[in-house]
Design an enzyme around this catalytic site. Structure first.
Site, mmCIF file in Angstrom:
data_model
loop_
_atom_site.group_PDB
_atom_site.id
_atom_site.type_symbol
_atom_site.label_atom_id
_atom_site.label_comp_id
_atom_site.label_asym_id
_atom_site.label_seq_id
_atom_site.Cartn_x
_atom_site.Cartn_y
_atom_site.Cartn_z
ATOM 1 N N GLU A 67 0.824 -1.207 0.000
ATOM 2 C CA GLU A 67 0.000 0.000 0.000
ATOM 3 C C GLU A 67 0.864 1.265 0.000
ATOM 4 O OE1 GLU A 67 -2.174 -3.030 2.710
ATOM 5 O OE2 GLU A 67 -0.131 -2.601 2.032
ATOM 6 N N CYS A 92 -2.495 -3.742 7.221
ATOM 7 C CA CYS A 92 -2.111 -3.923 8.621
ATOM 8 C C CYS A 92 -2.500 -2.699 9.443
ATOM 9 C CB CYS A 92 -0.617 -4.193 8.739
ATOM 10 S SG CYS A 92 0.440 -2.857 8.132
ATOM 11 N N CYS A 101 -0.335 0.343 7.567
ATOM 12 C CA CYS A 101 -0.806 0.783 6.250
ATOM 13 C C CYS A 101 -2.206 1.390 6.334
ATOM 14 C CB CYS A 101 -0.808 -0.394 5.276
ATOM 15 S SG CYS A 101 0.849 -0.999 4.873
ATOM 16 N N TRP A 216 20.612 -40.676 -11.652
ATOM 17 C CA TRP A 216 19.864 -39.451 -11.919
ATOM 18 C C TRP A 216 18.640 -39.792 -12.762
ATOM 19 C CZ3 TRP A 216 20.611 -35.079 -9.401
ATOM 20 C CH2 TRP A 216 19.873 -33.960 -9.806
ATOM 21 N N THR A 242 20.356 -39.155 2.810
ATOM 22 C CA THR A 242 20.467 -38.316 1.614
ATOM 23 C C THR A 242 21.761 -37.521 1.640
ATOM 24 O OG1 THR A 242 18.072 -38.150 1.362
ATOM 25 C CG2 THR A 242 19.398 -36.439 0.308
ATOM 26 N N ASP A 246 24.388 -38.515 -1.375
ATOM 27 C CA ASP A 246 24.510 -37.564 -2.486
ATOM 28 C C ASP A 246 25.422 -36.380 -2.210
ATOM 29 O OD1 ASP A 246 22.629 -39.185 -3.761
ATOM 30 O OD2 ASP A 246 20.947 -38.014 -2.987
ATOM 31 N N ARG A 253 22.121 -22.978 -7.215
ATOM 32 C CA ARG A 253 23.156 -22.690 -8.214
ATOM 33 C C ARG A 253 22.635 -22.751 -9.656
ATOM 34 N NH1 ARG A 253 23.445 -27.433 -5.892
ATOM 35 N NH2 ARG A 253 23.687 -29.357 -7.102
ATOM 36 N N GLY A 330 15.466 -38.213 2.557
ATOM 37 C CA GLY A 330 15.139 -39.352 1.704
ATOM 38 C C GLY A 330 13.775 -39.954 1.989
ATOM 39 N N LEU A 334 10.631 -38.485 4.254
ATOM 40 C CA LEU A 334 9.406 -38.129 3.548
ATOM 41 C C LEU A 334 8.210 -38.914 4.079
ATOM 42 C CD1 LEU A 334 10.907 -38.014 -0.049
ATOM 43 C CD2 LEU A 334 9.799 -36.072 1.076
#
Length: 385
Positions: A67, A92, A101, A216, A242, A246, A253, A330, A334
């Site tokens: 705003e 707000c 705001c 992969w 994991t 890996d 990146r 991993g 999960l």
């Protein structure tokens, strides 16, 4: 009868007219994704005689709200007292990093405000609307409310459930595997005639039992998309295996954006300090059963109750103002989120490859929100019921 039909038509046209400007607010608000958390994404449009004379959005956490930017963008401020201000979230009414705001809107005598949805954050929660109406301003609420709530699902989940918004992400093959079979190679040394293991040094990256076959699964384009997602969330989380398997960098990146805070579960201190997650290049939290230390960009957080690990981790992230987290593996980690129903959405890639044997993908049930092809990969978006 004709008068009634005319009234209905004009009301419908007015609603479409209002939605047009709220849609622009939502478009503007999306520009703050990845930059404003733990604040919400907000866009604002100011309209005079059916013409946009000012607009803005919340660009960075701690800086001016939408705003404020919209009002400041109006060249002729005298027009504000004859204009309508559109905003996707209730203005707000409290002093935080910036002044309220709602106060600014009142000061500029803007006579009409159209709002997408109410802000459920306790410091606002209707107080902004109340302040505007008490000042004699006409306030309309609920235009594109569903879309406004969806845009700030991270913000509302954070404040309503007292935990980050949780996104589960993994990649699986056409035959349902997320990794090839692996075996641990451990280093050990003799001490006092007995075998012993150094907690920081005893495991090296795991090797595939399939002659180091390429594991992969998806295309480079999908990888780039994942890095874009990382830039949009507050944190990224992986488990011990994991990190071992890996040696991930867990950064962006492949995309231009902010790196998320790295979250690593390493309860039994199995990870070597030589891994990327310990390089201190990005703020990193390591959850451990034994350690509790803090230095620049590397904090060990001691877990008190292993049986309530996920709840404890999410609670700690909430305390640290981390609004969202993307869990990239991993399989065990999960599945823990899935089994405890502590997730909000899942993004699952199905690559054009078969492993025949290996580590099975998590078992998930939910609503299929959308699906699309990313190069040769099938991407499914799944919501929690």
């Amino acid at each position: 009868m004709k008068l009634v039909l005319f009234y209905k038509r004009s009301t419908f046209e007015k609603m479409i007219f209002e939605e047009k400007y709220l849609l622009r607010c939502l478009e503007l608000a999306k520009n703050g994704l990845g930059n404003v958390a733990p604040n919400p994404m907000v866009g604002c449009v100011i309209v005079h005689n059916n013409k946009i004379i000012g607009e803005g959005y919340h660009q960075d956490y701690g800086k001016a709200h939408a705003e404020v930017n919209a009002i400041h963008s109006v060249k002729d401020k005298s027009l504000l007292k004859e204009s309508t201000l559109y905003v996707n979230l209730e203005p707000c009414a409290h002093f935080g990093k910036t002044p309220p705001c709602a106060n600014l809107i009142v000061e500029h005598n803007i006579p009409r405000v159209v709002i997408g949805c109410i802000d459920s954050f306790s410091e606002v929660a209707g107080k902004g609307i109340e302040k505007l109406r008490n000042a004699g301003i006409e306030v309309i609420v609920g235009i594109l409310e569903k879309e406004s709530l969806e845009l700030n699902k991270r913000f509302f989940t954070f404040h309503n459930k007292k935990r980050p918004y949780v996104i589960l992400k993994w990649t699986e093959t056409k035959d349902g595997f997320i990794d090839v079979e692996r075996t641990v190679i451990a280093k050990h040394e003799e001490r006092n005639g007995k075998q012993s293991f150094k907690s920081t040094d005893c495991f090296v990256p795991l090797h595939s039992t399939r002659n180091d076959v390429d594991n992969w699964i998806t295309s480079p384009l999908s990888k780039q998309l994942v890095h874009k997602w990382r830039s949009e969330e507050s944190a990224i989380m992986v488990g011990t295996n994991t990190a071992l398997n890996d040696n991930p960098q867990l950064n962006v990146r492949e995309w231009n954006g902010k790196n998320p805070t790295r979250i690593v579960i390493d309860l039994h201190d199995r990870l070597s300090q030589s891994l990327h997650v310990f390089d201190k290049s990005v703020p990193t939290l390591i959850f451990s059963l034994t350690k509790e230390t803090e230095e620049k960009n590397l904090v060990f957080v001691k877990v008190e109750n292993e049986k309530k690990l996920i709840e404890e981790v999410l609670s700690e992230l909430y305390k640290r103002n981390i609004q969202s987290v993307i869990v990239e593996g991993g399989a065990t980690l999960l599945q823990s989120f899935i089994d405890q129903n502590l997730w909000d959405e899942a993004r699952v890639f199905i690559g054009n490859k078969n492993f025949i044997t290996g580590l099975k993908a998590p078992n998930l049930k939910g609503n299929l929100i959308a699906e699309e092809m990313i190069d040769v990969d099938h991407l499914k978006w799944i919501g929690n019921n």
